[in-house]
Design an enzyme around this catalytic site. Structure first.
Site, PDB file in Angstrom:
ATOM      1  N   PHE A   1       0.826  -1.218   0.000  1.00 36.15           N
ATOM      2  CA  PHE A   1       0.000   0.000   0.000  1.00 36.15           C
ATOM      3  C   PHE A   1       0.849   1.251   0.000  1.00 36.15           C
ATOM      4  O   PHE A   1       2.048   1.206   0.316  1.00 36.15           O
ATOM      5  CB  PHE A   1      -0.926   0.016   1.233  1.00 36.15           C
TER       6      PHE A   1
ATOM      7  N   ASN B   1      12.349  -8.546   4.228  1.00 34.17           N
ATOM      8  CA  ASN B   1      12.555  -9.860   3.590  1.00 34.17           C
ATOM      9  C   ASN B   1      13.941  -9.887   2.958  1.00 34.17           C
ATOM     10  O   ASN B   1      14.110  -9.470   1.811  1.00 34.17           O
ATOM     11  CB  ASN B   1      11.537 -10.084   2.458  1.00 34.17           C
TER      12      ASN B   1
ATOM     13  N   MET C   1      -4.762  -3.084   7.017  1.00 30.54           N
ATOM     14  CA  MET C   1      -5.482  -1.973   6.385  1.00 30.54           C
ATOM     15  C   MET C   1      -6.506  -1.364   7.357  1.00 30.54           C
ATOM     16  O   MET C   1      -7.287  -2.086   7.957  1.00 30.54           O
ATOM     17  CB  MET C   1      -6.185  -2.511   5.139  1.00 30.54           C
TER      18      MET C   1
ATOM     19  N   SER D   1      -0.250   1.918  12.363  1.00 28.48           N
ATOM     20  CA  SER D   1       1.110   1.479  12.086  1.00 28.48           C
ATOM     21  C   SER D   1       2.002   2.056  13.188  1.00 28.48           C
ATOM     22  O   SER D   1       1.598   3.003  13.878  1.00 28.48           O
ATOM     23  CB  SER D   1       1.582   1.974  10.719  1.00 28.48           C
TER      24      SER D   1
ATOM     25  N   HIS E   1       7.498  -7.515  11.773  1.00 25.40           N
ATOM     26  CA  HIS E   1       7.380  -6.745  10.519  1.00 25.40           C
ATOM     27  C   HIS E   1       5.978  -6.240  10.254  1.00 25.40           C
ATOM     28  O   HIS E   1       5.764  -5.477   9.307  1.00 25.40           O
ATOM     29  CB  HIS E   1       7.861  -7.571   9.328  1.00 25.40           C
TER      30      HIS E   1
END
Length: 472
Positions: free
Chosen positions: A203, A323, A374, A378, A395
């Site tokens: 996003f 990652n 979503m 955060s 993460h």
DNA sequence: ATGTAC
């Protein structure tokens, strides 16, 4: 599968053959995966069998089932002791990561222009499977620049400013990229996607700083209460995916030659010090640089929109991937060792004083960017001294429903309306795409962050709330 | 995550 509680937020899976080290799971009781219904902790134990693994096979509080390795997993192997590298320990979306930009604008100032900002971002951000990119690279030389030099190349070509690179992990690029180790097919897929969001949980979000937990650190990071931010979460698109596919296949064959046995084919691996290991790490670094350039190009687009609509700027707070496998030096049993640290759905979190930090952040530690699901919060966290798991943390929220389960759970509902009810403006995204990403499909991000802090992996700096989101 | 398939 038995779990022994070692301390609050830390559980051990005792070593038993053929595990070489124990498993360690950082979680609250409530966040622990249900060992009856969820195979992710079996994956933690399976990773512990890899040649050269040291200390433990770690799982973060957002752990969930992945390809071979769990997502939310950290495993380090000793390079000099025949330690392996495994594409499954990085994941298909190589160097998927998060970048946070801070506006010189508060929420009240944005409100009257929010629709225009969202329309601008929605229109200018290439997204979804396949289709469209900010930068239509022609010929191999531009793509080579991206693969070798990542964000540095994007900035050199005018998509950003020099200061951006100071706030990027590795100053915007991994040094040992080997474009020659990237297959023509991966190059072909990558050439049309430089500067694109992708789909799934990726996003671009407009957020505001809802709460600051540590004022001094937040100030050092350039964050203040009420401030508008932009968070970008994306990776290496089809290029990284193809590289992972290519090297899993190649290592499956090579394992016999190295006499490596693993309990799961998806744990395909090869010694770091082998042609296969070297080539994978070179290709992986190229994909990592592609992902960083990708986030740099989307930053450029967001800046153009903000400049046009608000007249303001967006400063880079930090860019970090979750990652990746990296060759790092760590203390193991009182000795400095060269390790291949796999972080898959796990974020590097450097402690204060670490030499790889930018000078102005050295006293406070690395900014750690944790995207929520979503429509939810955060977090901005910071690395802490003496943390376990090779300076790594969580993460994100971590899935609890598969995509299919999430779509079924949303049947008869209107995900667009549910996001509107949370006061989140949405641009893009199919109904199905939104249904797959609803908060019910994920763990509670705040509980995950509490557990990581409780486990001593990092500490809280600020919480961000979404105002508008651009989805694939 | 992914030209949701080699």
């Amino acid at each position: 599968m038995e779990l022994v509680e070692e301390s609050p937020y830390r559980f051990r899976i005792d070593r038993r053959d053929p595990m070489r080290v124990p498993g360690v799971v950082f979680a609250s009781e409530a966040l622990l995966p249900d060992v009856g219904a969820d195979r992710s902790l079996e994956q933690v134990a399976a990773v512990a069998t890899l040649p050269g693994i040291v200390d433990a096979s770690f799982a973060m509080p957002d752990v969930h089932l992945g390809y071979g390795f769990p997502i939310g997993g950290v495993a380090a192997t000793d390079v000099a002791a025949g330690g392996v590298v495994s594409p499954g320990g990085v994941g298909f979306d190589i160097s998927c990561g998060v970048r946070l930009l801070a506006a010189d604008l508060d929420l009240a100032g944005l409100r009257p222009r929010l629709e225009a900002v969202m329309d601008g971002l929605g229109g200018a951000t290439p997204r979804g499977a396949g289709r469209g990119a900010v930068w239509h690279v022609t010929g191999r030389s531009d793509l080579d620049g991206v693969l070798r030099e990542g964000s540095r190349y994007a900035v050199q070509r005018g998509f950003g400013v020099g200061r951006d690179l100071e706030r990027c992990e590795d100053h915007g690029a991994l040094d040992d990229a080997d474009p020659g180790a990237v297959s023509p097919r991966a190059v072909e897929r990558g050439a049309t996607q430089v500067g694109s969001l992708g789909s799934g949980n990726h996003f671009l979000e407009v957020q505001s700083v809802a709460e600051v937990y540590d004022h001094d650190v937040a100030t050092t990071f350039g964050l203040w209460p009420g401030q508008v931010c932009v968070m970008i979460h994306c990776g290496s698109r089809g290029l990284g995916h193809q590289i992972c596919t290519d090297y899993v296949r190649r290592m499956e064959k090579a394992m016999r030659r190295y006499d490596i046995q693993v309990p799961d084919r998806q744990l395909a691996c090869a010694p770091v010090e082998s042609p296969e290991g070297h080539d994978y790490l070179g290709a992986m670094a190229a994909a990592a640089n592609y992902a960083r350039a990708n986030r740099q190009l989307l930053t450029h687009v967001a800046r153009v929109v903000f400049r046009r609509v608000t007249g303001g700027n967006l400063d880079l707070v930090y860019d970090v991937s979750h990652n990746q496998a990296k060759i790092e030096t760590h203390g193991v049993d009182g000795e400095r060792r060269t390790l291949c640290v796999h972080r898959k759905g796990a974020t590097r979190a450097l402690p204060p004083g670490h030499p790889d930090l930018p000078a102005d952040l050295c006293d406070v530690g690395q900014p750690v960017l944790i995207p929520g699901s979503m429509g939810t919060a955060s977090y901005v966290l910071a690395g802490v001294p003496g943390a376990p798991a090779f300076a790594s943390t969580c993460h994100g929220a971590g899935r609890v429903q598969s995509r299919k389960q999430a779509v079924r759970a949303e049947r008869g509902q209107d995900p667009h309306r549910q996001l509107a009810a949370r006061d989140v403006a949405v641009r893009g995204a199919s109904r199905r795409g939104l249904a797959e990403e609803m908060p019910a499909a994920y763990k509670d991000i705040s509980a995950v962050v509490e557990a990581t802090e409780g486990a001593g992996l990092c500490r809280k700096v600020a919480r961000l709330m979404p105002i508008g989101v651009v989805k694939g």
